[in-house]
Scaffold this motif. Structure first.
Motif, PDB file in Angstrom:
ATOM      1  N   SER A 338       0.850  -1.164  -0.052  1.00  0.00           N
ATOM      2  CA  SER A 338       0.023  -0.066  -0.106  1.00  0.00           C
ATOM      3  C   SER A 338       0.948   1.116  -0.081  1.00  0.00           C
ATOM      4  N   HIS A 339       0.305   2.204  -0.794  1.00  0.00           N
ATOM      5  CA  HIS A 339       1.108   3.572  -0.943  1.00  0.00           C
ATOM      6  C   HIS A 339       0.143   4.602  -0.260  1.00  0.00           C
ATOM      7  N   TRP A 340       0.259   4.923   0.654  1.00  0.00           N
ATOM      8  CA  TRP A 340      -0.738   6.077   1.322  1.00  0.00           C
ATOM      9  C   TRP A 340       0.010   7.365   0.864  1.00  0.00           C
ATOM     10  N   VAL A 341      -1.074   8.227   0.246  1.00  0.00           N
ATOM     11  CA  VAL A 341      -0.945   9.357  -0.264  1.00  0.00           C
ATOM     12  C   VAL A 341      -0.309  10.535   0.536  1.00  0.00           C
ATOM     13  N   SER A 342      -0.364  10.366   2.070  1.00  0.00           N
ATOM     14  CA  SER A 342       0.550  11.089   3.063  1.00  0.00           C
ATOM     15  C   SER A 342       2.083  10.382   3.113  1.00  0.00           C
ATOM     16  N   GLY A 343       2.254   9.412   2.702  1.00  0.00           N
ATOM     17  CA  GLY A 343       3.726   9.030   2.735  1.00  0.00           C
ATOM     18  C   GLY A 343       3.791   8.034   4.003  1.00  0.00           C
ATOM     19  N   ARG A 344       2.800   7.909   5.020  1.00  0.00           N
ATOM     20  CA  ARG A 344       2.777   7.329   6.405  1.00  0.00           C
ATOM     21  C   ARG A 344       2.841   5.742   5.763  1.00  0.00           C
ATOM     22  N   THR A 345       3.253   5.067   6.733  1.00  0.00           N
ATOM     23  CA  THR A 345       3.372   3.506   6.503  1.00  0.00           C
ATOM     24  C   THR A 345       2.648   2.645   7.453  1.00  0.00           C
ATOM     25  N   ASP A 346       2.008   3.291   8.626  1.00  0.00           N
ATOM     26  CA  ASP A 346       1.234   2.432   9.309  1.00  0.00           C
ATOM     27  C   ASP A 346      -0.134   2.591   9.089  1.00  0.00           C
ATOM     28  N   PRO A 347      -0.869   1.753   8.651  1.00  0.00           N
ATOM     29  CA  PRO A 347      -2.316   2.056   8.388  1.00  0.00           C
ATOM     30  C   PRO A 347      -3.278   2.136   9.721  1.00  0.00           C
ATOM     31  N   LEU A 348      -2.754   1.689  10.708  1.00  0.00           N
ATOM     32  CA  LEU A 348      -3.736   1.610  11.992  1.00  0.00           C
ATOM     33  C   LEU A 348      -3.728   3.216  12.383  1.00  0.00           C
ATOM     34  N   MET A 349      -2.570   3.766  12.142  1.00  0.00           N
ATOM     35  CA  MET A 349      -2.505   5.076  12.585  1.00  0.00           C
ATOM     36  C   MET A 349      -2.918   6.371  11.729  1.00  0.00           C
ATOM     37  N   ALA A 350      -3.653   5.739  10.471  1.00  0.00           N
ATOM     38  CA  ALA A 350      -4.195   6.666   9.542  1.00  0.00           C
ATOM     39  C   ALA A 350      -5.210   7.696  10.060  1.00  0.00           C
ATOM     40  N   TYR A 351      -4.990   9.036   9.352  1.00  0.00           N
ATOM     41  CA  TYR A 351      -5.829   9.816   9.953  1.00  0.00           C
ATOM     42  C   TYR A 351      -5.999  11.088   8.654  1.00  0.00           C
ATOM     43  N   PRO A 352      -7.001  11.670   8.579  1.00  0.00           N
ATOM     44  CA  PRO A 352      -7.121  12.652   7.203  1.00  0.00           C
ATOM     45  C   PRO A 352      -6.508  13.955   7.571  1.00  0.00           C
ATOM     46  N   ARG A 353      -5.348  13.901   6.764  1.00  0.00           N
ATOM     47  CA  ARG A 353      -4.511  15.204   6.895  1.00  0.00           C
ATOM     48  C   ARG A 353      -3.697  15.432   5.929  1.00  0.00           C
ATOM     49  N   GLY A 354      -3.379  16.787   5.485  1.00  0.00           N
ATOM     50  CA  GLY A 354      -2.312  16.951   4.449  1.00  0.00           C
ATOM     51  C   GLY A 354      -3.182  17.044   2.994  1.00  0.00           C
ATOM     52  N   SER A 355      -2.013  17.310   2.027  1.00  0.00           N
ATOM     53  CA  SER A 355      -2.484  17.578   0.478  1.00  0.00           C
ATOM     54  C   SER A 355      -2.576  16.180  -0.159  1.00  0.00           C
ATOM     55  N   SER A 356      -2.854  16.227  -1.314  1.00  0.00           N
ATOM     56  CA  SER A 356      -3.066  15.025  -2.121  1.00  0.00           C
ATOM     57  C   SER A 356      -2.093  14.907  -3.363  1.00  0.00           C
ATOM     58  N   PRO A 357      -0.884  14.331  -2.897  1.00  0.00           N
ATOM     59  CA  PRO A 357       0.122  14.238  -3.934  1.00  0.00           C
ATOM     60  C   PRO A 357      -0.078  12.837  -4.769  1.00  0.00           C
ATOM     61  N   LEU A 358      -1.366  12.775  -5.306  1.00  0.00           N
ATOM     62  CA  LEU A 358      -1.646  11.385  -5.785  1.00  0.00           C
ATOM     63  C   LEU A 358      -0.750  11.018  -6.947  1.00  0.00           C
ATOM     64  N   ALA A 359      -0.356  11.958  -7.894  1.00  0.00           N
ATOM     65  CA  ALA A 359       0.457  11.596  -9.020  1.00  0.00           C
ATOM     66  C   ALA A 359       1.722  10.940  -8.474  1.00  0.00           C
ATOM     67  N   GLU A 360       2.381  11.401  -7.564  1.00  0.00           N
ATOM     68  CA  GLU A 360       3.506  10.791  -6.831  1.00  0.00           C
ATOM     69  C   GLU A 360       3.589   9.393  -6.575  1.00  0.00           C
ATOM     70  N   ARG A 361       2.321   9.226  -5.840  1.00  0.00           N
ATOM     71  CA  ARG A 361       2.121   8.087  -5.035  1.00  0.00           C
ATOM     72  C   ARG A 361       1.755   6.890  -6.432  1.00  0.00           C
ATOM     73  N   VAL A 362       1.004   7.213  -7.419  1.00  0.00           N
ATOM     74  CA  VAL A 362       0.715   6.348  -8.390  1.00  0.00           C
ATOM     75  C   VAL A 362       2.177   6.226  -9.182  1.00  0.00           C
ATOM     76  N   LEU A 363       3.156   7.045  -9.320  1.00  0.00           N
ATOM     77  CA  LEU A 363       4.032   6.635  -9.869  1.00  0.00           C
ATOM     78  C   LEU A 363       5.219   5.860  -9.120  1.00  0.00           C
ATOM     79  N   ASP A 364       4.963   5.916  -7.777  1.00  0.00           N
ATOM     80  CA  ASP A 364       5.747   5.130  -6.834  1.00  0.00           C
ATOM     81  C   ASP A 364       5.293   3.722  -7.018  1.00  0.00           C
ATOM     82  N   ALA A 365       3.933   3.543  -7.189  1.00  0.00           N
ATOM     83  CA  ALA A 365       3.083   2.149  -7.024  1.00  0.00           C
ATOM     84  C   ALA A 365       3.690   1.547  -8.652  1.00  0.00           C
ATOM     85  N   LEU A 366       3.386   2.427  -9.667  1.00  0.00           N
ATOM     86  CA  LEU A 366       3.765   2.019 -10.908  1.00  0.00           C
ATOM     87  C   LEU A 366       5.206   1.505 -11.202  1.00  0.00           C
TER      88      LEU A 366
END
Length: 476
Positions: A338-366
């Motif tokens: 999983s590539h979280w948009v925030s860059g965080r790596t702990d899903p249990l600690m997810a919370y809504p915060r910050g901007s939406s650099p979707l393009a960067e995370r999509v590139l990371d995944a691809l």
């Protein structure tokens, strides 16, 4: 079979409506008001019912949400005069089946809407009559949904058996009821001890009437609470020291459990890490069922930006869907990242915060060239043109052979566009309401992508209807 241009447009209309009916609930979203949401959905319902009535009816057999299922039933009944006899015959079993699958309060709310809109044709009355007759516990309905049941019986001109008519219209007149639950309700007006044998939502009113402290009430009423009520009252149960009200999290559906986890503060999540992650993983395995481990290597881009908060009406719902998808993909895939948009790596600690650099995370995944990529996001990127260009370039230049399957699942209905926002025309976007529906929605994506036409879509819906009506189990 080759589809004409009109067929392709029809397919696009139907997929647009399916996406809206899955994701849209008529409630306020992060970027649109409740009024705009309701207007957009109402337009789509009227348009699709008027132009593709048979397909509109078939939508009751797919994983649309309860709000839109009720709206479809209401619309079909309100426009009965416009349907042919053959259409009415096809609609009736689907309406009955889906109506049984709705939560009772939703079904009774639908009946109230039919009464308000003066929809009172013979078919409507028969459907209300049969629904009432098929309810497994008429006494519970009479006590828990008394006002709604009274309105429905009056609207459908129903004759109720035994004591139920008296209970609805003059409940305190009898000195005693023979039906135990009705008698308990009568006694609860005068005796505080009787209220603990009533459903929790009914007992709450009597507890206030008798001046019972909230903590004492929760301790005593715990055995009568349903699983959903117990989950909703977890924080109150802890404060009231009511262990019987605490629910076994391993039995809670995945998306609902994810919403509960996100309602906890970060310190409590850290303190209960083992319990919560174990429950989420168990719920994901249950949701995956026989598909567990069959998806091969999978990557996901999950949106935990500030907009994933949703709205006060749907608090943290988009993030809950993303969190649930993370655990479900873990169960479905042989190997999952999983590539979280925030860059965080702990899903249990997810919370809504910050901007939406979707393009960067999509590139990371691809960059890892996964055979399957799932993006769960509301589709609003900080740089939308960049994200669309990245996905378009990947699809048409880097991977024209489609070695990587990319699907965008959007939990938010965009009222202005009448559909969930797309990341790029190069990849399919499908609405999502609950993570449990993810495998079926990925299958639906081929119609959103345009690789399958109207004939295939109609065949798919016909198969869904056949399976739905053949399923004699719990409609829920």
């Amino acid at each position: 079979m080759t589809d004409t241009f009109a067929d392709l447009l029809a397919c696009e209309d139907i997929v647009m409506f399916a996406n809206a009916a899955i994701a849209g609930t008529g409630q306020r979203e992060f970027r649109s008001t409740a009024a705009a949401q309701r207007f957009g959905l109402r337009f789509l319902h009227d348009y699709v019912c008027g132009n593709y009535r048979d397909v509109y009816t078939a939508m009751l057999a797919i994983d649309i949400n309860d709000h839109n299922a009720a709206t479809i039933i209401h619309t079909l009944l309100a426009t009965s005069a416009q349907a042919t006899p053959q259409q009415r015959r096809a609609e009736r079993p689907l309406i009955d089946r889906r109506l049984r699958g709705l939560p009772p309060q939703r079904a009774y709310k639908l009946f109230h809407a039919l009464q308000r809109d003066r929809v009172n044709n013979r078919r409507t009355r028969a459907i209300i009559r049969d629904y009432r007759a098929a309810r497994p516990d008429p006494a519970l309905d009479a006590v828990k949904y008394r006002a709604a049941l009274k309105a429905a019986t009056r609207h459908a001109h129903l004759r109720l058996p035994g004591e139920y008519g008296t209970f609805l219209y003059d409940p305190l007149r009898p000195a005693r009821y023979d039906t135990p639950l009705l008698e308990t309700w009568r006694r609860a007006h005068y005796s505080a001890s009787a209220l603990y044998d009533l459903p929790l939502t009914v007992a709450e009113g009597f507890a206030a009437k008798h001046g019972i402290a909230r903590t004492d009430f929760l301790r005593a009423i715990a055995p009568a609470a349903t699983r959903g009520e117990a989950l909703r009252l977890q924080s109150a149960a802890a404060r009231a020291d009511a262990p019987a009200l605490r629910v076994d999290l391993h039995r809670v559906p995945l998306t609902r459990l994810a919403g509960y986890v996100l309602s906890l503060d970060l310190d409590e999540r850290a303190r209960r890490r083992g319990e919560l992650t174990g429950a989420l993983a168990a719920a994901a395995r249950t949701a995956a069922g026989r598909r567990a481990g069959t998806w091969g290597r999978t990557a996901a881009v999950l949106d935990d930006s500030y907009s994933s908060f949703g709205s006060p009406a749907k608090r943290r719902r988009p993030l809950a869907v993303a969190l649930a998808c993370h655990y479900l993909l873990d169960a479905l895939a042989e190997r999952h990242t999983s590539h979280w948009v925030s860059g965080r790596t702990d899903p249990l600690m997810a919370y809504p915060r910050g901007s939406s650099p979707l393009a960067e995370r999509v590139l990371d995944a691809l960059e890892t060239a996964p055979p399957r990529l799932i993006v769960v996001s509301d589709g609003h990127d900080d740089t939308p043109d960049v994200c669309a260009s990245v996905l378009s370039a990947w699809r048409h230049r880097v991977d024209p052979g489609r070695a990587t399957s990319v699907t965008h699942l959007n939990p938010v209905f965009d009222a202005e566009e009448f559909t969930p926002v797309r990341l790029s025309p190069a990849i399919p976007t499908v609405g999502i309401r609950a993570a449990e529906n993810l495998p079926a929605l990925v299958g639906l994506a081929r119609f959103a992508e345009g690789t399958s036409g109207l004939h295939d879509l109609r065949s798919h819906l016909a198969d869904q209807v056949e399976r739905y009506l053949a399923d004699s189990g719990d409609p829920r």
